[in-house]
Scaffold this motif. Structure first.
Motif, PDB file in Angstrom:
ATOM      1  N   LEU A   1      -0.828  25.532  12.055  1.00 29.97           N
ATOM      2  CA  LEU A   1      -1.422  26.606  12.855  1.00 29.97           C
ATOM      3  C   LEU A   1      -0.952  26.551  14.309  1.00 29.97           C
ATOM      4  O   LEU A   1      -0.706  27.593  14.931  1.00 29.97           O
ATOM      5  N   VAL A   2      -0.822  25.348  14.848  1.00 29.50           N
ATOM      6  CA  VAL A   2      -0.326  25.209  16.222  1.00 29.50           C
ATOM      7  C   VAL A   2       1.105  25.722  16.321  1.00 29.50           C
ATOM      8  O   VAL A   2       1.464  26.454  17.250  1.00 29.50           O
ATOM      9  N   VAL A   3       1.943  25.360  15.358  1.00 30.79           N
ATOM     10  CA  VAL A   3       3.339  25.828  15.364  1.00 30.79           C
ATOM     11  C   VAL A   3       3.390  27.346  15.234  1.00 30.79           C
ATOM     12  O   VAL A   3       4.140  28.022  15.951  1.00 30.79           O
TER      13      VAL A   3
ATOM     14  N   GLY B   1      -3.592  21.956  10.535  1.00 34.94           N
ATOM     15  CA  GLY B   1      -3.775  22.146  11.980  1.00 34.94           C
ATOM     16  C   GLY B   1      -2.450  22.203  12.718  1.00 34.94           C
ATOM     17  O   GLY B   1      -2.245  23.060  13.584  1.00 34.94           O
ATOM     18  N   ILE B   2      -1.533  21.322  12.372  1.00 32.04           N
ATOM     19  CA  ILE B   2      -0.216  21.331  13.010  1.00 32.04           C
ATOM     20  C   ILE B   2       0.519  22.625  12.661  1.00 32.04           C
ATOM     21  O   ILE B   2       1.186  23.223  13.514  1.00 32.04           O
TER      22      ILE B   2
ATOM     23  N   THR C   1       3.306  33.295  20.184  1.00 27.06           N
ATOM     24  CA  THR C   1       3.241  33.416  21.635  1.00 27.06           C
ATOM     25  C   THR C   1       4.637  33.617  22.225  1.00 27.06           C
ATOM     26  O   THR C   1       4.844  34.485  23.079  1.00 27.06           O
TER      27      THR C   1
ATOM     28  N   GLY D   1       1.078  29.512  16.073  1.00 29.77           N
ATOM     29  CA  GLY D   1       0.598  30.072  17.335  1.00 29.77           C
ATOM     30  C   GLY D   1       1.658  30.021  18.421  1.00 29.77           C
ATOM     31  O   GLY D   1       1.840  30.972  19.190  1.00 29.77           O
ATOM     32  N   PHE D   2       2.400  28.916  18.476  1.00 30.33           N
ATOM     33  CA  PHE D   2       3.480  28.791  19.449  1.00 30.33           C
ATOM     34  C   PHE D   2       4.563  29.829  19.195  1.00 30.33           C
ATOM     35  O   PHE D   2       5.059  30.477  20.123  1.00 30.33           O
TER      36      PHE D   2
END
Length: 71
Positions: A36-38, A33-34, A44, A40-41
């Motif tokens: 994927l967040v990184v 999950g972390i 973006t 995505g950041f």
């Protein structure tokens, strides 16, 4: 690509990957999950920067993303 990051950027990437690896030792789902967040950041930020560069007519410099600009 590594030459564009510089020494601080390479150390930052290694620390990021090391941190996710430490979390993965405890819980793989949270580490994923972390990650994927990184990711995505990063995507973006890449989109924002390439869009900004395209608005200044430098759209081809980031390797995709952003608008088409003037032709």
């Amino acid at each position: 690509m590594l030459d564009k990051l510089g020494a601080k950027g390479i150390v930052g990437v290694l620390l990021l990957l090391g941190g996710i690896a430490v979390i993965a030792l405890q819980n793989l789902v949270i580490a994923a999950g972390i990650g994927l967040v990184v990711l995505g950041f990063v995507l973006t930020a890449w989109g924002l920067v390439s869009g900004l560069m395209a608005s200044f007519g430098l759209g081809g410099m980031m390797g995709g993303g952003g608008g088409g600009g003037f032709q």
